[in-house]
Design an enzyme around this catalytic site. Structure first.
Site, PDB file in Angstrom:
ATOM      1  N   SER A 190       0.797  -1.230   0.000  1.00 13.44           N
ATOM      2  CA  SER A 190       0.000   0.000   0.000  1.00 13.44           C
ATOM      3  C   SER A 190       0.831   1.282   0.000  1.00 13.44           C
ATOM      4  O   SER A 190       0.285   2.370  -0.211  1.00 13.44           O
ATOM      5  CB  SER A 190      -0.919   0.023   1.217  1.00 13.44           C
ATOM      6  OG  SER A 190      -0.160  -0.075   2.410  1.00 13.44           O
ATOM      7  N   TYR A 191       2.141   1.192   0.237  1.00 13.71           N
ATOM      8  CA  TYR A 191       2.977   2.407   0.261  1.00 13.71           C
ATOM      9  C   TYR A 191       3.166   2.915  -1.165  1.00 13.71           C
ATOM     10  O   TYR A 191       3.618   2.172  -2.018  1.00 13.71           O
ATOM     11  CB  TYR A 191       4.365   2.120   0.855  1.00 13.71           C
ATOM     12  CG  TYR A 191       4.402   1.660   2.284  1.00 13.71           C
ATOM     13  CD1 TYR A 191       3.312   1.759   3.133  1.00 13.71           C
ATOM     14  CD2 TYR A 191       5.569   1.088   2.803  1.00 13.71           C
ATOM     15  CE1 TYR A 191       3.374   1.325   4.442  1.00 13.71           C
ATOM     16  CE2 TYR A 191       5.637   0.648   4.121  1.00 13.71           C
ATOM     17  CZ  TYR A 191       4.528   0.764   4.929  1.00 13.71           C
ATOM     18  OH  TYR A 191       4.598   0.316   6.224  1.00 13.71           O
ATOM     19  N   SER A 192       2.830   4.154  -1.553  1.00 20.65           N
ATOM     20  CA  SER A 192       2.272   5.167  -0.675  1.00 20.65           C
ATOM     21  C   SER A 192       0.970   5.682  -1.288  1.00 20.65           C
ATOM     22  O   SER A 192       0.913   6.743  -1.884  1.00 20.65           O
ATOM     23  CB  SER A 192       3.284   6.304  -0.502  1.00 20.65           C
ATOM     24  OG  SER A 192       3.798   6.658  -1.819  1.00 20.65           O
TER      25      SER A 192
END
Length: 314
Positions: free
Chosen positions: A53-55
């Protein structure tokens, strides 16, 4: 040469500082990220922490930016076998949750972005209590058996769910969590110390704490009456308003001065000395920020210094 630490029962050995990849593709662009990764590995570092999920929280980003940058760096340096990559599942906008199908699809997407055939440590990023542990562990075990994942870990999970997961793994002879990624630092001890730490200790799990520097507060750069231009300013600044925060800073200042090291190094050294902790996670936007983090590998605090920090942070 810095001695590596065992990561629970996994057989993996890690540098005592895990380099956080949350800034790659956020506050560090590709060139800055490559420079930080080069400097970290040149110093002996081998343990990279990221998440699918970054970023995604950044305007214009969709998630996976950090993994993509790490993948490009690995390809350009040809050093995949020299580093251990930890990534996580459950929070990517396109791959939310911990259903078995999602875990497997998300892992394949992470492998593509990282440009590799295996993830060394795969964490469930945020537990989803509505999904039975049997389904989660079953899917993770399939990834291990397929050779796509070497070891599994959990982040942001309750002591009860962690214990239930480990019991299921043991009962069925499936892959079991070897690492735990809790929020843990000198000004946030309550989420980990207690039952969660007890489970980790009893079951032989290694803790790899995130927010090890409390969003930058434990670097000492946030002080009363001073303005710091940082996206983390609000998160770090709130600790200045507490007696605990001020006591911790005062103790860190004294100990850092006596060792002639940065405040951040002392804060990380306290964390690294705590039971179950294998390697705190900290991130750097620039190469200049790295030495204060890497110093944890060489700093041993005395029992008196550890005790003073523990007392200040109580």
């Amino acid at each position: 040469m810095t001695s590596l630490r065992k990561l629970g029962s996994s057989g993996l050995e890690v540098f005592p500082l895990s380099l956080g990849g949350n800034v790659f593709g956020w506050t560090a662009d590709e060139a800055a990220s490559f420079a930080v990764l080069d400097a970290y590995t040149a110093a002996g570092g081998n343990f990279l922490d990221t998440a699918d999920s970054y970023s995604a929280w950044v305007d214009g980003n969709s998630g996976g930016e950090s993994e993509t940058i790490i993948g490009k760096w690995l390809a350009s340096r040809g050093n995949r076998d020299d580093v251990l990559i930890a990534t996580k599942v459950s929070q990517h906008p396109d791959f939310p949750g911990l259903s078995a199908a999602n875990i497997k699809a998300a892992a394949d997407a992470s492998l593509r972005r990282l440009g590799t055939d295996r993830i060394d440590l795969y964490y469930t990023h945020f537990d989803k209590p509505e999904i039975p542990v049997e389904e989660i562990i079953g899917a993770l075990d399939e990834l291990v058996k397929a050779g796509k994942v070497r070891a599994i870990g959990a982040s942001n999970i309750s002591a009860a769910r962690l214990a239930e997961s480990l019991d299921f793994s043991d009962r069925e002879g499936l892959a079991r969590y070897v690492a735990l990624q809790p929020q843990y630092n000198l000004v946030s001890r309550d989420t980990y110390e207690g039952e969660l730490q007890a489970v980790a200790s009893r079951q032989g799990l290694a803790a790899v704490p995130y927010y090890a520097l409390a969003s930058g507060f434990l670097t000492g750069k946030y002080r009363a009456g001073e303005t710091v231009d940082s996206p983390r300013r609000a998160g770090a600044g709130k600790h200045l308003e507490t007696e605990r925060g001020r006591k911790v800073l005062a103790a860190l200042d004294d100990i850092a001065e006596s060792h002639t090291v940065p405040v951040a190094t002392v804060a990380l050294a306290w964390l690294a000395a705590q039971p179950t902790v294998a390697a705190p996670i900290a991130s750097a936007r620039t190469v200049e920020q790295l030495p204060a983090l890497l110093g944890v590998a060489d700093l041993s605090l005395t029992e008196a210094e550890l005790g003073r920090l523990t007392e200040a942070s109580a």
